[in-house]
Scaffold this motif. Structure first.
Motif, short mmCIF file in Angstrom:
data_model
loop_
_atom_site.label_atom_id
_atom_site.label_comp_id
_atom_site.label_asym_id
_atom_site.label_seq_id
_atom_site.Cartn_x
_atom_site.Cartn_y
_atom_site.Cartn_z
N ALA A 119 0.64 -1.17 0.12
CA ALA A 119 0.01 -0.07 0.62
C ALA A 119 0.72 1.75 0.00
CB ALA A 119 -0.88 -0.07 1.03
N ALA A 120 2.41 1.26 0.53
CA ALA A 120 2.85 2.21 0.56
C ALA A 120 3.11 2.72 -0.81
CB ALA A 120 4.19 2.31 1.68
N ALA A 121 2.99 1.61 -1.69
CA ALA A 121 3.75 1.91 -2.75
C ALA A 121 2.48 2.68 -3.47
CB ALA A 121 4.44 1.40 -4.02
N GLN A 122 1.54 1.74 -3.89
CA GLN A 122 0.69 2.05 -4.81
C GLN A 122 -0.81 2.84 -4.45
OE1 GLN A 122 -0.39 -2.78 -5.07
NE2 GLN A 122 0.17 -1.68 -7.18
N GLY A 123 -0.76 2.92 -2.82
CA GLY A 123 -2.26 3.64 -2.57
C GLY A 123 -2.67 2.75 -1.89
N LYS A 124 -3.81 3.15 -0.41
CA LYS A 124 -4.21 2.49 0.31
C LYS A 124 -5.46 1.88 -0.80
CE LYS A 124 -6.81 1.87 4.76
NZ LYS A 124 -6.91 2.88 5.57
N ASP A 125 -5.79 2.66 -1.51
CA ASP A 125 -7.28 1.90 -2.07
C ASP A 125 -6.94 0.42 -2.82
OD1 ASP A 125 -8.93 3.71 -0.76
OD2 ASP A 125 -8.77 5.51 -2.81
N ASP A 126 -5.82 0.50 -3.63
CA ASP A 126 -5.73 -1.32 -4.20
C ASP A 126 -4.82 -1.58 -4.16
OD1 ASP A 126 -3.97 0.55 -4.93
OD2 ASP A 126 -4.00 0.57 -7.52
N GLY A 127 -4.30 -1.33 -2.88
CA GLY A 127 -2.77 -1.90 -2.29
C GLY A 127 -3.50 -2.98 -0.77
N TYR A 128 -2.71 -2.84 -0.17
CA TYR A 128 -2.47 -4.61 0.21
C TYR A 128 -3.47 -3.97 1.56
CZ TYR A 128 -0.73 -6.86 5.30
OH TYR A 128 0.23 -7.50 5.90
N GLY A 129 -3.48 -2.66 2.74
CA GLY A 129 -4.64 -2.20 3.55
C GLY A 129 -6.03 -2.92 3.14
N ALA A 130 -6.76 -2.04 1.69
CA ALA A 130 -7.48 -2.43 0.97
C ALA A 130 -8.20 -4.11 0.80
CB ALA A 130 -7.94 -1.76 -0.43
N ILE A 131 -6.48 -5.19 0.47
CA ILE A 131 -7.39 -6.08 1.21
C ILE A 131 -7.39 -6.39 2.21
CG2 ILE A 131 -6.07 -8.45 0.82
CD1 ILE A 131 -4.78 -7.26 -2.05
N LEU A 132 -6.99 -6.27 2.92
CA LEU A 132 -6.99 -6.89 4.07
C LEU A 132 -8.49 -5.95 5.15
CD1 LEU A 132 -4.05 -7.54 4.01
CD2 LEU A 132 -3.61 -7.00 6.79
N GLY A 133 -9.15 -5.16 4.95
CA GLY A 133 -10.24 -4.72 4.70
C GLY A 133 -9.68 -3.69 6.09
N ALA A 134 -8.33 -3.07 5.99
CA ALA A 134 -8.50 -2.22 6.75
C ALA A 134 -8.83 -1.07 7.32
CB ALA A 134 -6.72 -1.94 7.09
N GLU A 135 -9.79 -0.92 8.54
CA GLU A 135 -10.71 0.11 8.88
C GLU A 135 -10.59 0.88 9.75
OE1 GLU A 135 -14.26 -0.10 6.83
OE2 GLU A 135 -13.56 -0.32 4.85
N PRO A 136 -10.80 2.17 11.26
CA PRO A 136 -11.67 1.81 12.21
C PRO A 136 -12.59 1.64 12.53
CG PRO A 136 -11.20 4.00 11.11
CD PRO A 136 -11.58 3.01 10.00
N ALA A 137 -13.19 0.51 13.59
CA ALA A 137 -13.88 -0.09 14.00
C ALA A 137 -14.38 0.94 15.81
CB ALA A 137 -14.44 -1.32 14.12
N ASN A 138 -15.70 1.03 16.30
CA ASN A 138 -16.00 1.68 17.54
C ASN A 138 -16.17 0.74 18.70
OD1 ASN A 138 -16.90 3.47 19.35
ND2 ASN A 138 -18.68 3.80 18.36
N ILE A 139 -15.60 1.63 19.69
CA ILE A 139 -15.49 0.36 20.65
C ILE A 139 -15.96 0.43 21.43
CG2 ILE A 139 -14.15 -2.00 19.52
CD1 ILE A 139 -11.49 0.32 21.88
N GLY A 140 -16.83 1.10 21.48
CA GLY A 140 -17.79 2.40 23.37
C GLY A 140 -16.93 3.29 23.50
N ASP A 141 -17.60 4.16 24.93
CA ASP A 141 -16.96 5.02 25.08
C ASP A 141 -16.17 6.80 24.11
OD1 ASP A 141 -18.12 4.78 27.57
OD2 ASP A 141 -16.37 2.63 28.00
N GLY A 142 -16.21 6.01 23.47
CA GLY A 142 -15.66 6.77 22.04
C GLY A 142 -14.71 6.58 21.51
N LYS A 143 -13.64 5.31 21.87
CA LYS A 143 -13.24 5.02 21.23
C LYS A 143 -12.45 3.25 19.92
CE LYS A 143 -11.18 4.48 26.18
NZ LYS A 143 -10.80 3.47 27.08
N SER A 144 -11.75 4.02 19.29
CA SER A 144 -11.67 3.14 18.07
C SER A 144 -10.31 2.83 18.27
CB SER A 144 -12.36 3.84 17.05
OG SER A 144 -11.18 4.61 16.65
#
Length: 716
Positions: A110-135
């Motif tokens: 992803a560092a070389a290709q951009g997140k949308d079509d790179g490594y992070g996109a395949i892994l589905g790297a995203e933030p998730a809310n776990i409550g108390d305003g924390k993610s």
């Protein structure tokens, strides 16, 4: 001018000659013939070491290899491999049989290709809310399971829990931070006493806790590394809340849920443990294809020598063994032993091999091949004897070195680049050529600050000194004049050319010259003429140049107006072997991990010509600067700066969008728009591209703007 720090390697690539020159099938089938036009005989040579040389005997504690009589020698197989490679290049032959056809694996493209079509996109790297305003950052496409070898195949079993909640995607495992463990262990009634009993599960020392650090506007926590930590997986029980928070870990049977604690490879400041629910074999299992298993095993075999601790953790399970695994099931199945998986590239290596396909060529005719279409084997017409050491054994001091191994995963090196973004995921990518190690003038020396006390990463060599001489020979049978000429050219090369062989080529070991080459040809008329007395020595001396010229004449005829000596692949090959063009060590060293040169790299590997020019420019700069630059001079010592002159300058600092130079005792401030020689220089990257303390060669031009002297700086 380098525009993003040092980029280099002790190897480079001779481009493939794409239109392979073929030979007729009849030329392959000459083994059982006795014809006056076909040549049989022997080539003798002496291999002289120009720098220390080491050919390993392959033992656990390696020594220089010896023959059955205890004599030091260069094995005939090693010489055969060296000369065969030369023959393939000089014979404009195919390399198809030498290129593996499997999918490489990668991490963080992803560092070389951009997140949308790179490594992070395949892994589905995203933030998730776990409550108390924390993610937290989650990998929504990554699941956990259990892998087993069943017979000769591998299957993945699912867990009891398919997924926890929609916002976590396909994730069915839990992440436990060592910070949470450390804070809980301070309590009198801790729920994490399991880790007191199993301290090797933790990457950090718990009694030290974690220090809160603010760096560049980011808060992070740093702990003391646990030197006894090792990768592994452990059968445990645990408690978890409906917001996915692990609240307790104990031995099996202690808590409500059963599963495995997974401890992956150590990384700086990584503090995550993973807990996988127990296996559910009643669910449909996933079959792993043989191609993916083979590619995974090849990848493991190539990297296993770099693994410092539990190598078995990263390998596929043995028959009957079941172990935790992480995987992604999208258009393709990816699997591995850490959530941040190494992924398979879209294309195999050989898809980038662009030479034309020919059944037979000069190298195959000389060294043999197997025709898979007709299921016929053609045996070699050449045989290499071992090259045995002459004279006394002169050993150098034992050297303990870390030998870097070039890997085709380094796409900025191995692939023809378009903007530095071409990978094995790029449609139509092309392999760069044949890898060749640079010759060295002197041995390279490194400091190994990252090696620590881990002796396993070192190779202990006992080389023979420069000047060691080995005599060997090549026997040949039933060659055409052109084939013999190509074989001789591959051995003799051109005047002032050297080769390298053995271990440590990246550091300069193994540079040799093949000298005193003599040619003896079997005279069939003498040997089999029944009308004359039996001749016990029917060998005649051959003229080497005559046969080399015969080869060049024949192949030039096949090139239709081209001259083989003028081809870029041939010229590139000889530039890398010319003793008069050997680059300085500092432009052909491996990139440093300590200095983060490799991690921050943005440019492809320089071409052969660019490396040679860079070395020549560096040598010229040394001639210009007879004395070291004095950092500070008094006003009386300052010299007038002349427009159009070349100077040695040092970067001293920055003011807004200006760079401060020290030149002959003069401090000058130059705006970025007046600095030439560095592409895309701007305020954001100027400290990276022109770091303080860096010394550069500059050409100055003085201009007057509103009665003020402005300096324009051209960095060379």
């Amino acid at each position: 001018m380098e525009n993003s720090g040092y980029v280099g390697a002790p190897y480079n690539f001779v481009p493939f000659y794409k239109d392979v020159v073929s030979v007729e099938k009849e030329q392959m089938m000459t083994h059982d013939k006795i014809e006056h036009e076909l040549l049989t005989g022997e080539i003798a040579y002496t291999a002289t070491a120009k720098l220390p040389i080491f050919i390993s005997d392959g033992k656990e504690k390696p020594d220089f290899v010896k023959n059955e009589r205890g004599e030091y020698m260069i094995p005939g197989s090693s010489m055969r491999g060296l000369i065969r490679s030369n023959t393939q290049i000089l014979g404009l032959s195919s390399f198809g049989e030498d290129i593996d056809d499997y999918r490489l694996m990668y991490r963080n493209v992803a560092a070389a290709q951009g997140k949308d079509d790179g490594y992070g996109a395949i892994l589905g790297a995203e933030p998730a809310n776990i409550g108390d305003g924390k993610s937290v950052s989650v990998l929504k496409n990554v699941k956990a399971g259990y892998i087993e070898k069943v017979g000769s195949e591998y299957v993945i079993y699912q867990t009891e829990v398919d997924k926890i909640s929609d916002q976590f995607g396909e994730m069915n495992y839990y992440v436990l931070s060592e910070r949470t463990i450390a804070e809980d262990l301070r309590k009198k009634d801790t729920s994490f006493s399991y880790f007191k009993e199993h301290p090797n599960c933790l990457e950090h020392v718990m009694k030290d806790g974690f220090k809160k650090i603010q760096d560049r506007g980011r808060i992070h926590y740093k702990g003391t590394t646990n030197q006894h930590y090792t990768e592994g997986y452990y059968n445990i029980s645990y408690e978890v809340t409906n917001t996915r928070q692990i609240t307790a870990v104990g031995n099996p049977g202690t808590y409500k849920h059963e599963g495995y604690l997974v401890c992956t490879g150590h990384m700086n400041e990584k503090k995550s443990k993973y807990i996988i629910p127990k296996m559910d074999q009643s669910k449909e299992h996933i079959q792993i294809s043989k191609a993916d298993v083979d590619a995974f095993q090849i990848d493991y075999n190539k990297k296993k020598n770099t693994l410092r601790n539990n190598k078995k953790y990263y390998n596929l399970p043995e028959t009957g063994e079941i172990k935790p695994v992480f995987y992604i099931q999208l258009d393709h199945l990816y699997f591995g032993f850490t959530p941040r998986l190494r992924l398979f590239y879209d294309h195999t290596i050989k898809e980038g091999y662009k030479q034309t396909k020919k059944s037979f060529d000069y190298a195959k005719s000389l060294f043999g091949t197997i025709d898979k279409n007709e299921n016929i084997g053609y045996k070699s017409k050449v045989a290499f004897t071992d090259a045995v050491l002459c004279g006394n054994v002169n050993k150098s001091e034992e050297s303990s070195v870390i030998l870097g191994e070039p890997k085709p995963t380094s796409y900025l090196d191995y692939l023809v680049q378009k903007g530095g973004k071409t990978t094995y995921n790029t449609q139509g990518f092309e392999l760069r050529g044949v890898k060749q190690y640079w010759l060295h003038k002197t041995l390279e020396s490194y400091s190994y600050s990252n090696a620590g006390k881990n002796d396993k990463v070192f190779t202990h060599m006992k080389p023979l000194k420069e000047g060691s001489r080995f005599t060997g020979s090549v026997r040949f049978q039933n060659l055409t004049k052109a084939e013999l000429g190509l074989l001789l050219w591959s051995i003799c090369l051109e005047d002032d050319c050297l080769m390298n062989i053995g271990m440590g080529k990246s550091l300069g070991y193994g540079v040799i010259g093949l000298e005193d080459v003599t040619l003896k040809i079997f005279d069939t008329e003498k040997a089999y003429d029944l009308n004359q007395t039996l001749d016990w020595q029917p060998m005649m001396t051959g003229d080497i140049k005559t046969y080399i010229d015969a080869y060049k004449s024949e192949i030039n005829g096949k090139l239709r107006g081209k001259d083989i000596d003028s081809l870029s692949s041939i010229q590139s090959f000889f530039k890398m072997h010319d003793r008069n063009l050997i680059p300085d060590n500092h432009v052909i060293r491996y990139m440093s991990i300590d200095k983060k040169e490799y991690q921050s790299r943005k440019r492809p590997l320089d071409s052969i010509d660019e490396v040679i020019k860079k070395s020549e420019r560096s040598a010229n700069e040394k001639k210009i600067v007879e004395k070291p630059v004095i950092e500070k001079k008094t006003a009386a010592e300052k010299k007038e700066l002349r427009s159009g002159s070349v100077y040695q300058a040092e970067i001293k600092g920055y003011q807004g969008k200006k760079v401060k130079f020290l030149i002959d005792g003069n401090y000058i401030l130059t705006a970025l728009e007046n600095i030439k020689g560095i592409d895309d220089l701007n305020k954001k990257n100027m400290k990276e591209m022109l770091p303080a303390g860096k010394k550069v060669t500059v050409e100055l031009k003085k201009i007057k703007v509103d009665n003020e002297t402005i300096y324009k700086v051209s960095i060379q």
